[in-house]
Design an enzyme around this catalytic site. Structure first.
Site, short mmCIF file in Angstrom:
data_model
loop_
_atom_site.label_atom_id
_atom_site.label_comp_id
_atom_site.label_asym_id
_atom_site.label_seq_id
_atom_site.Cartn_x
_atom_site.Cartn_y
_atom_site.Cartn_z
N TYR A 98 0.83 -1.21 0.00
CA TYR A 98 0.00 0.00 0.00
C TYR A 98 0.85 1.26 0.00
CZ TYR A 98 -4.27 -2.64 0.29
OH TYR A 98 -5.30 -3.46 -0.02
N GLU A 197 -0.58 -31.08 8.26
CA GLU A 197 -1.06 -30.15 7.23
C GLU A 197 -2.36 -29.44 7.63
OE1 GLU A 197 -1.70 -31.83 3.32
OE2 GLU A 197 -2.62 -29.98 2.58
N ASP A 249 -2.10 -34.65 3.64
CA ASP A 249 -3.01 -35.35 2.74
C ASP A 249 -2.19 -36.14 1.73
OD1 ASP A 249 -5.24 -34.26 3.94
OD2 ASP A 249 -5.43 -32.62 2.49
#
Lengths: 366, 641
Positions: A98, A197, A249
């Site tokens: 910004y 995870e 996973d």
């Protein structure tokens, strides 16, 4: 804990400006060289046992419009960093994005661009973004286990925190700065660190009391782990000598999470030796687990298949374990999640799956 | 069975009136169905209105209205500000077929056969049984005449049913109201298209159209200048038919063959006359009235063997590239096209008839990318709306391999696909239409060839334009780089190190390494008297627009440069102030021998043009000489005049 000395950082930043300035003086078209930051340019570093950038470089030259813009932005960003060091402030990467709105022609179009340039600066100067007083905005992830940390708080007082007794069920939150001036590990008594995870699985292990029953320090990775999470794991591993196991996973994206913990991420290969824990081991879920435990599955998408194939050419996945598992998964055409283990009940993961896997890996201390 | 004799047959043999003939064959005139009838009726009325205004040098101001009644009846109203028609002539013009002033003249005009408007009257009468109403005013301080008429189809004569005088505000003009059976629902889109197209090729006309829903559409005038008046010319030997030749000889005042040829034909001088007579084996001094059929045949054949100059193109009135561009720009404003490019061929001849091809190409903007390009066909400023497939314009376009010019065209034949409009205008003293309904142009090799040449020229210009745009964009980026970004980098690095800002000249010339030429065009409205034409009579206008070009030439090479610069100017422009002093000015270009430019230095070149509208000239065509063209951005190599 000592107050950080920024002289070296300032010198390195000024070297960039000097390089450009000298080019003008020598009537040369200004340029900067930096390593190519892609899969094709990472090499295994024998000294640190991690993957780092190789010798390929690209030239950012004022000859082209894009190159000139990058040089101008580099000037603005380094000037901004100098200023922050001078007034002893820090900013988030988003805040800097910004702030760059006010940089006129040098402003960025997306935060992605400004993040990338901040990383480029790390690469060029061999500094870390913490040296530049830049920090990410994501909150750190969580830790639960028999571990005592001493943290330097914002009031400049040291506070000891035990990551079981002094925290709630959501655990101790890892701060963005995990360097010694901020935290130190006072004591740790655990057999392994399990980096997980998903939040769902982290909470399952916490609820089932796996940290106490199996003497484990549980760390939530929150998907692709933040630098501070990886740095935290690395320090805990080296300073307290606790092995690291990664539990994710069973899909190509999760393997990349493991790779960034164990070998170093491509994007941050310049600081792999700070972030990566080469001793990390992959616990599961593996494609073989899908078969062995008969887990519920989903079909691989086109993107999944492409990602798996791309991993077969990724230098970090060239050992026989990964090649075998990836090829098996491509053959099965299936993927699965950690939480698919709930098929056999909520306690199955802590009572059966993990103990079996740990035993298989020779980690079990019964 | 009784034997039928020639006498019996003779009882049945009688004259067929022309009107009767067309009553049975109305499809050849474009009244084949109810949709076509609507367009044809409006077209004939508007053609007449435009022609009559131009004949007396009045800028046409035309009003068209369609009223739609139930049961398929439409009333069409067409009004002009032309000279009006004298009372006595009205029944002939509107109530007699094959009556007109333009049939015998050899020059470019819209209507030719004199069938048009009376056929509309006839069609209306046949389908609705209603009379046509005509109002005409010829003098400002006299009342207008109003009359109602029908055509007596047996006699090919008008029958006036009602005659009166009426007050009309207009100084002069003609208004017709005809009721016809027509399919307004289907035809309305075509009416709009036709009027818009008409407006494009008649930029001097203003057309107001009120449709049956009451919406008023306004097609603005984009030039105040009337088209060049087409001069009447004599027949050319190449185009004359044997019968016509015999008829001309019968009526000539000339007593000798040689003077007959020289006075009654165009392009016949002493030498060509002599050669033609020799080839025909005829004595130059024989009386043309005494020539035999064989003599004429020999003469007619001899014409073809002699090289005779093309007729003068005074008889043609092309629209001109500037006006086509301006018109297209005006009418395609909503599409906001990327560019409009035009090409104009010199006049040419087929069978002794002069003709000229002009084409325009509109590209890009909101035009559909995946459809065939839109083809707009015009003949003598009249839009051709039907039978596109059977027209030589279409087959000429289809036979060009547009793939070479970056357009989609499966197998390199046929109408290409892409976001474009192709406009073709043919002007001729005799447009070879395929039929009386005047909707398609016949297969004439000379015409096809000219159309192809014109479009190829256009396509080349398009390619050049695109090439230039790409190159300019690239160098524009470099320009941004050296003028904005590089100084900032230098400033910032100096500031960080607390050192003086380094000089950039050497680095800039290293990065650019070219001579950069850039132009800016501005328009200024002026109230002073400006000369707007070069040719006599010199026209002067009290006010107008001055097109100002500023060309900046910057040397970003590391060595001094010296070369010549050329700027092309439109033929219809007049050159005003030029700075610095040019070394040569012609009707096509201005040439400067520029002085030596040192590295990182620049020269400004300025010139003014008058006689053009705002936006007519919006890009300079610049050329350079005596310098390696690869050093230069913004101008191409001068290839000579």
């Amino acid at each position: 804990m000592v107050k950080k000395d920024y002289t070296n950082v300032l010198n390195k930043i000024d070297m960039i400006a000097s390089k450009i300035y000298d080019d003008f003086q020598k009537t040369e078209i200004p340029y900067l060289n930096l390593p190519t930051r892609s899969k094709s340019n990472i090499k295994f570093d024998d000294k640190f046992n991690v993957w780092k950038y190789g010798k390929k470089t690209i030239e950012r030259s004022a000859k082209s419009l894009d190159g000139a813009y990058m040089l101008l932005r580099t000037m603005y960003m380094t000037d901004f960093i100098k200023e922050m060091i001078r007034i002893n402030k820090s900013s988030t990467l988003r805040e800097m994005y910004y702030i760059s709105e006010g940089w006129d022609m040098a402003k960025f179009h997306t935060q992605q661009e400004s993040n990338m340039l901040a990383e480029d600066l790390e690469v060029i100067t061999n500094c870390m973004r913490e040296d530049f007083k830049l920090r990410p905005e994501e909150d750190g992830s969580r830790v639960i286990g028999n571990l005592t940390i001493e943290e330097m708080t914002r009031n400049k007082t040291k506070k000891k925190i035990h990551c079981q007794d002094d925290v709630g069920d959501s655990g101790y939150t890892i701060p963005y700065n995990v360097e010694p001036e901020k935290i130190t590990f006072k004591s740790a008594d655990a057999d392994y660190i399990i980096a997980i995870e998903t939040g769902g699985m982290f909470d399952r292990l916490v609820e089932n009391g796996f940290d106490t029953s199996h003497r484990a320090i549980l760390v939530h990775l929150k998907g692709q782990p933040a630098r501070s999470t990886r740095r935290f794991i690395k320090r805990l591993n080296t300073e307290k000598n606790i092995p690291v196991l990664v539990f994710t996973d069973c899909d190509p994206w999760s393997y990349r999470i493991f790779a960034s913990v164990a070998y170093g991420a491509i994007k941050t290969a310049h600081i792999s030796e700070y972030l990566a824990t080469p001793e990390s081991q992959y616990l599961g879920v593996t494609p073989s687990d899908i078969e062995n435990y008969d887990l519920p599955t989903d079909t691989l998408t086109k993107e999944d298949i492409n990602a798996l194939k791309s991993e077969l050419t990724d230098p970090r996945f060239q050992d026989s374990f990964w090649r075998g598992e990836i090829k098996l998964q491509l053959k099965m055409g299936k993927k699965s999640e950690q939480q698919a283990l709930a098929k056999y009940g909520l306690d199955y993961v802590t009572d059966t799956y993990l103990p079996e896997k740990l035993a298989e890996m020779g980690m079990s201390k019964k | 069975m009784t034997k039928i004799t020639a006498h019996d047959l003779a009882k049945k043999q009688k004259e067929i009136s022309v009107a009767e003939f067309f009553e049975r064959n109305k499809h050849i005139l474009g009244f084949g169905n109810a949709t076509r009838a609507l367009i044809t009726s409006i077209k004939e009325g508007v053609d007449n209105a435009l022609d009559s205004c131009e004949e007396v040098n009045v800028l046409p101001d035309i009003y068209v209205e369609v009223k739609n009644h139930e049961d398929g009846e439409c009333k069409i109203i067409i009004e002009d500000n032309g000279p009006g028609i004298v009372k006595k002539q009205i029944p002939h013009i509107f109530g007699r077929l094959l009556y007109g002033s333009r049939f015998h003249a050899i020059r470019q005009s819209r209507g030719q056969q004199g069938i048009g408007i009376s056929a509309v009257v006839l069609y209306g009468q046949l389908t609705t049984g209603k009379h046509a109403k005509v109002i005409s005013k010829v003098e400002e301080d006299r009342p207008a005449v109003i009359l109602e008429l029908v055509i007596d189809t047996n006699r090919n004569r008008a029958e006036v049913l009602n005659r009166n005088t009426v007050h009309w505000d207009k100084p002069s003009g003609t208004r017709i109201e005809i009721s016809i059976i027509a399919d307004y629902k289907r035809g309305k889109r075509f009416v709009y298209d036709y009027l818009q197209s008409t407006s494009i090729v008649n930029p001097h006309a203003q057309i107001t159209y009120k449709d049956a829903e009451g919406t008023v559409h306004f097609f603005e005038r984009t030039t105040e200048t009337l088209p060049r008046k087409a001069v009447e010319i004599k027949p050319h030997p190449y185009g004359v038919e044997l019968g016509t030749l015999i008829k001309m000889a019968k009526h000539t005042k000339a007593r000798k063959l040689s003077s007959f040829l020289k006075t009654e034909f165009s392009s016949m001088g002493d030498r060509t006359t002599k050669t033609a007579c020799e080839k025909a084996g005829l004595d130059r001094n024989i009386n043309p009235k005494e020539m035999s059929r064989e003599d004429f045949l020999a003469l007619h054949k001899a014409f073809k063997k002699v090289k005779i100059m093309a007729p003068s193109n005074d008889c043609l009135s092309p629209i001109g590239e500037t006006l086509i561009r301006r018109s297209l720009k005006h009418e395609t404003e909503e599409i906001s096209p990327e560019f409009i490019i035009t090409a104009s061929r010199p006049s040419s001849v087929y069978s002794g008839n002069p003709f000229q091809i002009e084409v325009g190409l509109v590209y890009g903007g909101n035009l559909p990318k995946d459809r065939s390009v839109k083809i707009m066909r015009f003949a003598n400023r009249v839009p051709l709306l039907y039978q596109q497939g059977g027209c030589i314009i279409t087959s000429a376009i289809s036979s060009i391999d547009w793939r070479r010019y970056g357009m989609d065209q499966p197998s390199g034949k046929g109408i290409p696909t892409g976001p474009a409009i192709f406009l073709t205008h043919i002007s001729s003293t005799q447009i070879p239409f395929t039929s009386e309904s005047k909707e398609a142009i016949a297969d004439i090799p000379e015409i096809e060839n000219e159309i192809k040449l014109a479009f190829r020229e256009c396509a080349r210009k398009v390619q050049k334009h695109i090439h230039k745009k790409v190159r300019r964009k690239k160098t524009r980026e470099k320009f941004d780089l050296i003028t904005k970004i590089l100084p900032e980098i230098a400033k910032k690095s100096a500031h960080m190190l607390d050192k003086p800002v380094p000089s950039l000249d050497a680095v800039i010339t290293k990065i650019m390494d070219v001579v950069w030429i850039e132009d800016v065009i501005t328009y200024e409205k002026v109230d002073r008297v400006i000369q707007t034409t070069l040719i006599e009579p010199v026209e002067e206008k009290q006010q107008g627009v001055i097109t100002k070009s500023k060309i900046m030439v910057v040397n970003y090479k590391r060595t001094p440069q010296k070369f010549n610069l050329y700027a092309l100017i439109p033929e219809d422009a007049v050159i005003g102030a030029v700075e610095p002093k040019p070394s040569k000015i012609t009707s096509n270009y201005i040439k400067w021998g520029l002085g030596t430019i040192q590295p990182a230095n620049k020269i400004d070149v300025n010139f003014e043009l008058a006689g053009l509208g705002q936006g007519d000239f919006d890009e300079n065509d610049l050329y350079i000489e005596n310098i390696n063209p690869t050093y230069v951005i913004g101008a191409d190599k001068w290839e000579g005049d």
